[in-house]
Scaffold this motif. Structure first.
Motif, PDB file in Angstrom:
ATOM      1  N   HIS A 269       0.789  -1.269  -0.081  1.00 20.88           N
ATOM      2  CA  HIS A 269      -0.061   0.064   0.180  1.00 20.88           C
ATOM      3  C   HIS A 269       0.868   1.293  -0.067  1.00 20.88           C
ATOM      4  O   HIS A 269       0.310   2.281  -0.644  1.00 20.88           O
ATOM      5  N   VAL A 270       2.142   1.110   0.804  1.00 24.01           N
ATOM      6  CA  VAL A 270       2.915   2.232   0.949  1.00 24.01           C
ATOM      7  C   VAL A 270       3.443   2.629  -0.447  1.00 24.01           C
ATOM      8  O   VAL A 270       3.654   3.711  -1.001  1.00 24.01           O
ATOM      9  N   LEU A 271       3.858   1.442  -1.252  1.00 26.01           N
ATOM     10  CA  LEU A 271       4.612   1.761  -2.358  1.00 26.01           C
ATOM     11  C   LEU A 271       3.808   1.727  -3.705  1.00 26.01           C
ATOM     12  O   LEU A 271       4.333   1.617  -4.679  1.00 26.01           O
ATOM     13  N   ARG A 272       2.283   1.703  -3.654  1.00 24.61           N
ATOM     14  CA  ARG A 272       1.480   1.768  -4.617  1.00 24.61           C
ATOM     15  C   ARG A 272       1.889   2.576  -5.896  1.00 24.61           C
ATOM     16  O   ARG A 272       1.679   2.607  -7.073  1.00 24.61           O
ATOM     17  N   ASP A 273       1.933   3.932  -5.388  1.00 28.08           N
ATOM     18  CA  ASP A 273       2.553   4.956  -6.536  1.00 28.08           C
ATOM     19  C   ASP A 273       3.816   4.995  -6.973  1.00 28.08           C
ATOM     20  O   ASP A 273       4.292   5.502  -7.749  1.00 28.08           O
TER      21      ASP A 273
END
Length: 913
Positions: free
Chosen positions: A240-244
């Motif tokens: 979730h933290v790395l989704r972008d």
């Protein structure tokens, strides 16, 4: 957190600078070493001296894992404190640095802390530091398919996925350049199938940050750990933290319900909205689908399809340099380029301070789940110890804690704690939306157990009889039989470690352990097969043999270090041996082998109770050598509350060793007799024992035995002849070439030096000797050595007028000596003098009355005999008290003091702040 083949912990600088530095500059704050001050945005922050000392030690070792014991030793070297003092200082530092997310001072559960920031321009960076985590933006949570998937999906394919992604060039491909990444347009929102919002995590900030860094440098990262430890939640949080950060999305593939590994490839493809066939061509098709993409693939719960998952990930990362694979499993994939990240349990406090406890992830999770069941629940002084004990006994495993917290609303916290022994029945009723195996603790364990081969199951079951940690050799003795030899046990143990069912405790010699819930499950399996009692017998026999050892000349300090980790196993073996199906001879063998174990762990009082229980069984029916060893163990116990009994035991042991023509056994027994008779001031008996020991000593024996004779001579000169100068001369002669901490008897000779100094009035020298001993490694391996050193350190500090430092030293000494050698009177002589110096004359008078009362009841026991170096302090304090009060006042205070218990005296002398 436990990292295998980690790129994070490589060649970090050990200090801030080789030059003298007065101020260290960091982004947003400065450490002014000269002034002892922390400045945040140029504003000074009020820190206690110990908190600043902790900050300075952290700053000297940036990027390095600093263990709790190392930090405590660095900051509180002169006193004994618990982990709570360290946790409190860390909390103060985080508050001052506004470090709520633990980015600067990171907790590594069960291990220590990392100061993860370096001075600007002051330290060269070696290796790789973790980058700051990406900042992801929340969005509406729809499953979004990028254009590359839409193009690959046939028109008839179900799903109707809509492309809303504008491809961006940002890539984690090591071959791409920063210019390429910067020039690509950023997507309006990231593709993928993760939900928009993730449930809160507790105590996992450092794990998430570490995994982010690993995914920057490793194409495959496997989050490995036992069932219920939280692998899925942590991996989803990282994704979730790395989704972008991935132009083509973050994709979650949940595999727990997959019953056939052959369906893995179609299942992954279906998540992308792509239909492919079974077989090798299907895998090739999937590889072709992703080979030019930049995405994160999260494969969750792979342990039951491990072979197929390993093949899939290997093929994908080989052909698709822009793809990263994040895997959760109870067992690693064991493929090239895999970075293994073993997820530890949540951190659990060691004591029950309700404020400090809330800094720990396990407590935070328990409170959150308890409040979900009962909004009125809070953790406070009345229930903190119960909550901490519950989380400790559940090993910090999130799944077990969630179950327990939910039950707390029904049973109450105390009722829950009392029923934890029934944990496999108690901990059930998880969320209906959870996987079936995660709806009960037994279900989670049964799932893991079902993945084992039959021999692995057998070995796992038998390891359940171990308490705490165990050695490889002990595991081989207990788990092997005619069908599973000792070499096969090694292979099966390695497999159980791989599958996260057995934990490895690092160190020079690794030790192993089962989590308590896993152990309860293993014992349940042994019971169901009728093998429990036989396995417990094998465990007790193996332990007695291991503790005894096969080297009669083993140096005592080396022996302490070898046997100390087995205290919990001794307790379990003794419980069986004393039980209805136990064996009295094995109980005696265990007792005879544990003389030095109890002092190493600070439980001499427990050892004394055990010996009292077993003593009636040691009669003519016992083998002579075993009886001799048992009486030697009693004489050698570091419990100085019944010196006459111990002296008699030494003589019994010597007699039995003579019957066996065992010269070495007689020698060791007589050296113990010298010690005991010296404490009793029995000149004739001490002289006779010393003379016999000197005659028996053989120059061919190891040198430490010569040192033991020297200690006997020191004790005789000091306690019998009253000649501290002569005692000091003998001790110093014995200590030539000796380093503090490398010889048991050398350390005891060293301990006599401050005793001599105190008697001669050289208090500064006494303090230097005490500090030298407290700095040694062996002081942590003998509670008696530490308590006696702190007594004399506190005495020297009182005489030197340093009351502020004397108080914590004496407080710790009194607390430690309770278990180390019994409730001794000696330290309270110095406590009385301390209270006089503090102006607390009434309390000093009560303590003196308590001392006098115990001396009247003493019967010459060592605990109530005041050694020579304490007499002066006692008399000094008594003189001041006698002159300060009238006879009536003295009589009243004496009456009050005589009725106090040692616990009440200690509480009165050292009230809680």
């Amino acid at each position: 957190m436990n990292v295998e083949r980690s790129s994070k912990f490589v060649a970090m600088a050990d200090s801030v600078s080789g030059a003298v530095v007065s101020v260290l500059h960091y982004p947003g704050f400065d450490i002014d070493i000269g002034r002892g001050e922390l400045l945040v945005e140029e504003r000074p922050m009020a820190l206690r001296p110990k908190t600043f000392a902790l900050l300075l030690h952290l700053a000297r070792h940036p990027g390095r894992l600093l263990g709790r014991s190392e930090l405590i030793e660095a900051v509180w070297r002169d006193v004994v404190v618990t982990d709570d003092s360290l946790v409190q200082c860390v909390s103060e530092l985080r508050a001052a640095l506004c470090d709520r997310n633990q980015r600067l001072i990171r907790t590594v559960p069960r291990r220590g802390y990392i100061f993860d920031v370096r001075p600007i321009g002051s330290v060269s960076r070696e290796g790789l530091d973790l980058p700051a985590p990406s900042r992801s933006r929340a969005f509406n949570g729809d499953v979004v398919s990028p254009e590359w998937v839409r193009e690959a999906v046939p028109e008839h394919s179900p799903g109707g996925l809509v492309d809303v992604v504008a491809k961006r060039g940002a890539s984690l491909n090591p071959g791409s350049t920063g210019t390429e990444r910067a020039s690509s347009p950023r997507s309006a929102r990231a593709a993928g199938n993760l939900p928009a919002q993730m449930p809160p995590l507790y105590g996992r900030a450092e794990d998430i940050a570490a995994l982010e860094g690993f995914l920057q440098v490793s194409p495959v990262v496997s989050v490995v750990g036992p069932g219920g430890i939280g692998k899925t939640r942590v991996a989803k949080a990282v994704a979730h933290v790395l989704r972008d950060d991935y132009a083509d999305g973050v994709w979650l593939v949940e595999l727990a319900s997959l019953v056939d590994g052959q369906l893995l490839v179609p299942t992954v493809a279906r998540v992308f909205g792509h239909q492919i066939t079974l077989g090798a061509t299907g895998l090739m098709s999937l590889v072709q689908l992703v080979k030019d993409r930049r995405l994160l693939l999260l494969l969750d719960n792979c342990e039951h399809v491990l072979e197929q998952a390993a093949d899939l990930v290997t093929q994908i990362v080989a052909a698709a340099p822009g793809v990263r694979a994040l895997v959760t499993s109870q067992e690693p994939l064991h493929i090239d380029q895999e970075q293994i990240f073993r997820l530890d349990a949540l951190a659990v406090p060691t004591s029950a301070n309700e404020t400090a406890a809330l800094d720990y992830g396990a407590i935070q999770l328990f409170v959150a789940r308890a409040q979900a069941a009962d909004p009125e629940f809070t953790i406070d002084r009345s229930n903190a110890s119960d909550v901490v004990e519950i989380c400790q006994r559940l090993d910090g495993i999130p799944l077990a804690i969630e179950f327990a917290a939910a039950r707390g609303a029904v049973l109450g916290i105390q009722g829950l704690r009392r029923r934890l022994d029934e944990r496999l029945r108690l901990l059930a009723g998880g969320r209906r939306t959870a996987l079936p195996r995660h709806q009960t603790l037994r279900g989670a364990l049964q799932w893991s157990y079902g993945l084992l081969t039959a021999p692995e199951q057998t070995v796992f079951d038998r390891l359940g009889v171990f308490m705490g940690t165990f050695s490889l050799e002990a595991a081989q003795c207990v788990a092997s039989d005619q069908l599973i030899d000792s070499w096969a046990v090694i292979d099966h143990l390695a497999s159980l470690v791989d599958k996260s069912l057995v934990m490895v405790e690092g160190g020079e010699t690794p030790r192993y352990r089962l989590l308590e819930s896993s152990r309860a499950f293993a014992l349940e399996q042994l019971t169901s097969t009728g093998s429990l009692d036989a396995t417990r017998r094998r465990h007790a026999e193996a332990l007695a043999e291991s503790l005894t050892g096969d080297d009669p000349f083993e140096e005592p300090l080396a022996r302490i270090r070898r046997i100390a980790p087995d205290l919990d196993n001794v307790r379990a073996a003794v419980a069986w041996a004393l039980g209805p199906t136990g064996d009295r001879q094995i109980a005696v063998e265990l007792a005879a082998a544990t003389d030095m174990l109890w002092d190493a762990r600070g439980f001499n009082d427990e050892g004394a109770r055990l010996y009292r229980t077993i003593e009636p069984w040691v009669n003519e029916s016992m083998p002579t050598r075993l009886a001799a060893r048992f009486w030697f163990a009693i004489a050698d116990l570091r419990m100085r509350t019944q010196t006459r009994r111990q002296a008699a035991s030494a003589l019994k042991a010597a007699h039995l060793f003579r019957c066996l023509n065992d010269r070495f056994g007689v020698f060791r027994s007589m050296t113990l007799a010298v010690y005991q008779f010296a404490m009793l001031a029995d000149r004739d008996a001490a002289k006779a024992a010393l003379t016999e020991a000197e005659a028996l000593c053989d120059d061919a024996w190891p040198s430490w035995l010569q040192t033991s004779i020297s200690l006997c001579r020191v004790l005789f000169a000091y306690y019998i002849d009253g000649k501290p100068g002569e005692a000091k001369r003998i001790a110093n002669s014995a200590l030539q070439g000796h380093r503090c901490g490398d010889s048991f008897f050398g350390d005891r000779c060293e301990l006599m030096l401050p005793a001599c100094d105190l008697l001669e009035g050289d208090f500064a020298s006494a303090l230097r000797h005490c500090n030298r001993i407290l700095d040694s490694s062996s002081v942590t391996e003998s509670v008696l050595l530490r308590s006696q050193t702190l007594i004399m350190s506190g005495a020297a500090l009182v005489h030197l007028g340093d009351i502020e430092a004397a108080e914590p030293a004496l407080r710790s000494a009194c607390t430690l000596s309770m278990h180390a050698s019994g409730p001794m009177t000696c330290p309270y002589c110095y406590v009385a003098q301390l209270l006089v110096r503090q102006g607390r004359l009434a309390d000093a008078a009560r303590i003196i009355a308590w001392i006098d009362n115990r001396r009247l009841q003493a019967n010459n026991d060592y605990r109530d005999w005041i050694p020579p170096h304490a007499v002066f302090s006692y008399e000094q304090a008594r003189n001041v008290v006698d002159s300060a009060f009238t006879r009536e006042e003295r009589d009243r205070l004496a009456s009050e003091g005589a009725q106090l218990s040692v616990e009440q005296v200690t509480a009165m002398a050292f009230p809680r702040q």
